[in-house]
Write an enzyme that holds these catalytic residues in place. Structure first.
Site, PDB file in Angstrom:
ATOM      1  CD  GLU A 175      -3.065   0.897   2.219  1.00  0.00           C
ATOM      2  OE1 GLU A 175      -3.477   1.888   2.839  1.00  0.00           O
ATOM      3  OE2 GLU A 175      -3.507  -0.258   2.398  1.00  0.00           O
ATOM      4  CE1 TYR A 207      -3.597  -2.920   9.088  1.00  0.00           C
ATOM      5  CE2 TYR A 207      -5.603  -3.554  10.223  1.00  0.00           C
ATOM      6  CZ  TYR A 207      -4.966  -2.943   9.160  1.00  0.00           C
ATOM      7  OH  TYR A 207      -5.718  -2.333   8.183  1.00  0.00           O
TER       8      TYR A 207
END
Length: 885
Positions: free
Chosen positions: A15, A350
């Protein structure tokens, strides 16, 4: 690690460039050295590249696109049969690189390594679709290469290598991809159609009144507006409490009168202000004080042990709430800090998660992380980590390890990789997560809770007084936080610091040493802060205190943990909300929008619970329990209803709760009343058609609050104000003036661009005016011109006008003296000024003006709260554009 097909290479698309580099560093030891090119890295087995966030946006096909100049209800709704993809201008080069790599003949498979969530899935799927192209009918066609998914919970090299060894299949990820596309297309349909419909409706009288709405944004705003309406409707009611001090052999103790027969009223319309200890009749309260004074009392008490567990591990929303409450961090700031700790420092797992538990098989990594913390240099936390290990507390408990409460992500915990070089804010957030991670394994805190009832008989009546003591016996998890911090954390309760009570012997009679009356008033509900708004969004508008119930409602909330911060920031950016200290206050624009939606009967856009149901259905799509087609049919139907109701509305004014101004009509002296579109004269009695004078309520798309309209009518000028928009949608600032013209009073914008003139009418020589200091933008002298402090290169008539620095001599009713402007230009800030008055709440506040170099404008700095530690001063500071006026 799985080997790629022998026929070719594996293209890995991350990303962000930083994540691509982390993947390269993790793969190089097992797959060989990478050669670096402009936007990608390549070796014999892998090509690793990255997006830079979103590279594409969905758009209607050209035939369905409606340009701003044609934002008319006639052209709505726009429900295209399919969506085109439109490259973002800033990142076209990066997109073309990825497309070329994906189409290379030696690329045999593609790995989606974008962030492990709905948004990361969307970023990749749109790139995949664009790279594949379309068929001759304009429909997307398959890329023809197998897709796999890298799903990371941690960014350590070992976690990345393990992730490549356990790549997920395209089939496994299809439901998440469907949910991601559905969310994106639903937001487009509701946002585009709703915004155009409401903007067209509000712009019917001319101008361009941008009125943005959104599937999640607008119900979130409705929560805040409803609370503000409760505050405005609130009328304080007086009540009284009777407090007494009782003398026992071992000393004195306090007590508060209560009614033992009181039962909390239930049902609709029940008075929520009633309490067992409140007296609503002052005479009755005074009679109790007089009756018990000096009288003996009988004592009974009950002591029982109680335990209190630490709060669960953090998900993103809970972390954002606590960071806002403790440090004043916005939800956006907390997310950015957590993302940096995950991505840059590899110190946290995360962060964009809605889970507060860990997988059942995660005990090994947890122990490793605890051991790393135990051996760290974190002197304030390492001893507790060592204690948890030595006592054998790090073990699999259902409260921490529960597969049923873990979705695609688990709770936020430290990775065991100890970070270095953290900023102060990063360190605070890291400590918050580490402290919770350690504390959750500690035993519950143990208390001895004592409830003492003192009965005083007087004049044939028995008066009951309650005394409660909560004594900490074993601190348990509270030791990790320290006694002073205990009351500030989730799971802690009032009284955790304890109130030891003097002993009373069995059968002992005490004496009422003193009885006193305390007069109090009911208080309105508190305004939302980011912490409490996040909690309300999580529960779709219902403030749910029970932790387990909150978890059960988690997938019916407004937005997701990953998007809630952006939703709040969007409302601030669109000027629907403003920050005042830590409070979020709705603006007149917010009230205008809610009035419109209620008047049109567009419940779909204003009911949080209904939109929470949409979020629930997206979660069902992720789990494969609902089809994407069915969800999108419902969204299309909702969009059609919104537009149909806007088109069908044919009344002159939208029904609402409108103000009557105190300032008279400047033309005839009559009563001026507010309606949806205007402030209009209603004649001498306030009931007629009036003389025809009116003010537009939203000149230039900026709504005038009743208080601002009052001031404009009285003083015939207001501002300078920001937040206006031109017909093309461009923002501008100006002063409003009421001027007589051809026998009528008319509203006009004053941009301050007329050359200043002296009393004789000659233009003022700006160069001859005394300088107050150097312009913070260009260094030229700043001078006072009328009601403005202006850079000499921005002053009217300046040749050439190369600067735009201006600041009003009066800001929010606070005069800014020339010596204060001198200090601002010299030192970057004024003294503390106490006369600012909020346009929204009409409350006076204290602040100083500061030069915000990053924003390029003068802003506010607020005093740190007295209770905050010195290190929190920066967190309590808020900078915002001062709405001059």
């Amino acid at each position: 690690m799985d080997s790629p097909p022998m026929a070719g290479k594996t293209l890995v698309i991350a990303e962000k460039p930083s994540v691509a580099l982390d993947i390269v560093r993790a793969l190089a030891p097992v797959s060989g050295k990478f050669a670096s090119h402009d936007d990608y890295h390549e070796n014999e087995r892998y090509i690793v590249t990255s997006a830079v966030g979103h590279l594409l946006e969905i758009a209607a096909p050209e035939a369905y696109e409606v340009k701003r100049g044609k934002w008319s209800l006639v052209n709505l709704p726009v429900i295209p049969p399919y969506f085109d993809l439109k490259p973002l201008d800033k990142t076209k080069g990066r997109l073309q690189t990825i497309v070329k790599l994906a189409r290379r003949k030696d690329v045999a498979e593609i790995v989606n390594a974008c962030d492990a969530g709905r948004e990361g899935e969307l970023i990749f799927r749109l790139i995949e679709q664009y790279a594949a192209g379309t068929d001759r009918h304009g429909q997307p066609k398959p890329l023809g290469k197998p897709i796999k998914r890298l799903w990371l919970q941690s960014m350590t090299p070992q976690a990345i290598r393990e992730g490549f060894a356990q790549l997920r299949s395209d089939e496994q990820m299809r439901p998440l991809a469907d949910a991601a596309r559905s969310r994106s297309e639903a937001d487009w349909l509701v946002g585009i159609n709703g915004t155009r419909a409401m903007t067209a409706f509000n712009s019917r009288d001319g101008g361009f009144f941008l009125t943005t709405v959104g599937r999640v944004q607008t119900p979130t705003l409705a929560i805040v507006v409803e609370r503000e309406e409760q505050i405005r409707r609130f009328r304080a009611r007086p009540y009284w409490e009777v407090h007494a001090t009782f003398a026992a052999q071992a000393g004195a103790y306090p007590g508060r009168w209560f009614d033992p027969e009181f039962r909390k009223p239930q049902g609709e319309g029940a008075d929520a202000e009633l309490r067992a200890e409140r007296l609503w009749d002052e005479a009755r309260a005074q009679a109790i004080v007089a009756a018990v004074q000096g009288r003996p009392g009988e004592v009974s008490e009950e002591s029982k042990p109680a335990t209190q567990s630490c709060g669960l591990l953090y998900d993103l929303t809970t972390l954002q709430r606590e960071a806002n409450a403790r440090y004043g961090f916005s939800a956006k700031t907390t997310l950015a800090l957590a993302q940096a700790l995950y991505e840059k420092h590899k110190a946290l797992t995360y962060p964009r998660t809605d889970a507060r538990a860990l997988p059942g098989d995660y005990l090994g990594p947890v122990r490793q992380a605890m051991e790393a913390l135990a051996g760290s240099e974190l002197a304030h936390l390492a001893p507790f980590a060592r204690q948890a290990l030595q006592e054998g507390w790090v073990r699999p408990t259902r409260r921490v390890f529960d597969d049923a409460k873990v979705s695609d992500h688990f709770a936020i915990i430290p990775t065991g990789q100890l970070p270095k070089g953290l900023t102060e804010a990063e360190q605070k957030l890291y400590d918050l997560v580490v402290r919770r991670f350690i504390a959750v394994f500690f035993p519950p805190a143990e208390f001895l809770v004592t409830t003492r009832i003192t009965r005083v008989r007087a004049e044939g009546e028995v008066h009951h007084f309650k005394t409660e003591g909560r004594v900490l016996v074993k601190p348990g998890w509270l030791a990790v936080y320290g006694r002073e911090a205990a009351a500030d954390v989730e799971g802690a309760q009032a009284g955790d610091k304890g109130q030891p009570l003097v002993a009373v012997q069995p059968g002992e009679t005490v004496r009422t040493e003193e009885a006193r009356l305390e007069a109090r008033q009911t208080r309105p509900p508190a305004r939302y802060t980011e912490a409490t708004l996040l909690a309300a969004m999580e529960a779709a508008g219902k403030l749910v205190e029970d932790e387990e119930l909150r978890l059960a409602m988690a997938d019916k909330g407004l937005g997701t943990p990953a998007t809630r911060a952006a939703i709040i920031e969007g409302l601030l950016e669109e000027k629907y909300l403003v920050r005042e200290g830590r409070e979020l206050v709705p603006t007149p624009k917010a009230f205008q929008l809610m009035t419109l939606l209620r008047g049109l009967g567009v419940e779909e856009l204003s009911r949080p619970e209904l939109t929470g149901e949409w979020e629930h259905k997206l979660a069902q799509i992720e789990r494969g329990q609902l089809s994407r087609q069915e969800f999108m049919r419902e969204i299309a139907a909702m969009t059609e209803r919104i537009v149909a109701k806007a088109k069908a509305f044919d009344r002159d004014s939208v029904p609402g709760d409108y103000a009557t101004l105190q300032a008279p009509c400047p033309q005839c002296g009559g009563v001026v009343k507010e309606n949806y579109h205007r402030y209009a004269c209603a004649g001498a009695d306030g009931q007629g058609a009036g003389c025809g004078f009116s003010l537009p309520k939203a000149p230039g798309g900026r709504i005038l609050a009743p208080e601002e309209a009052e001031r404009l009518l009285r003083e015939h000028r207001l501002g300078p104000l920001e937040g206006f928009r031109s017909k093309m949608g461009r923002p501008f600032a100006a002063e409003l003036r009421l001027k007589p013209e051809d026998g009528q009073w008319r509203l006009a914008f004053d941009f301050g661009d007329e050359p200043a003139r002296d009393e004789g009418g000659a233009p003022v020589d700006v160069a001859a005016l005394p300088s107050l200091g150097p312009c913070p933008k260009c260094g030229s002298p700043v001078v006072q011109l009328g009601n403005q402090y202006v850079c000499s290169r921005a002053a009217p008539g300046a040749q050439p006008a190369t600067c735009d620095f201006r600041s009003a001599t009066t800001i929010l009713q606070q005069p800014v003296a020339p010596e204060q402007m001198e200090k601002l230009l010299r030192e970057g800030r004024t003294d503390w000024l106490e006369g600012f008055v909020s346009n929204r709440t009409r409350r006076r506040f204290k602040a100083r003006l500061v030069w915000d170099a990053q924003a390029g404008k003068v802003g506010f700095e607020f005093e740190p709260r007295a209770s905050a530690a010195p290190s929190r001063a920066s967190a309590a500071r808020s900078r915002a554009r001062p709405p001059a006026g």
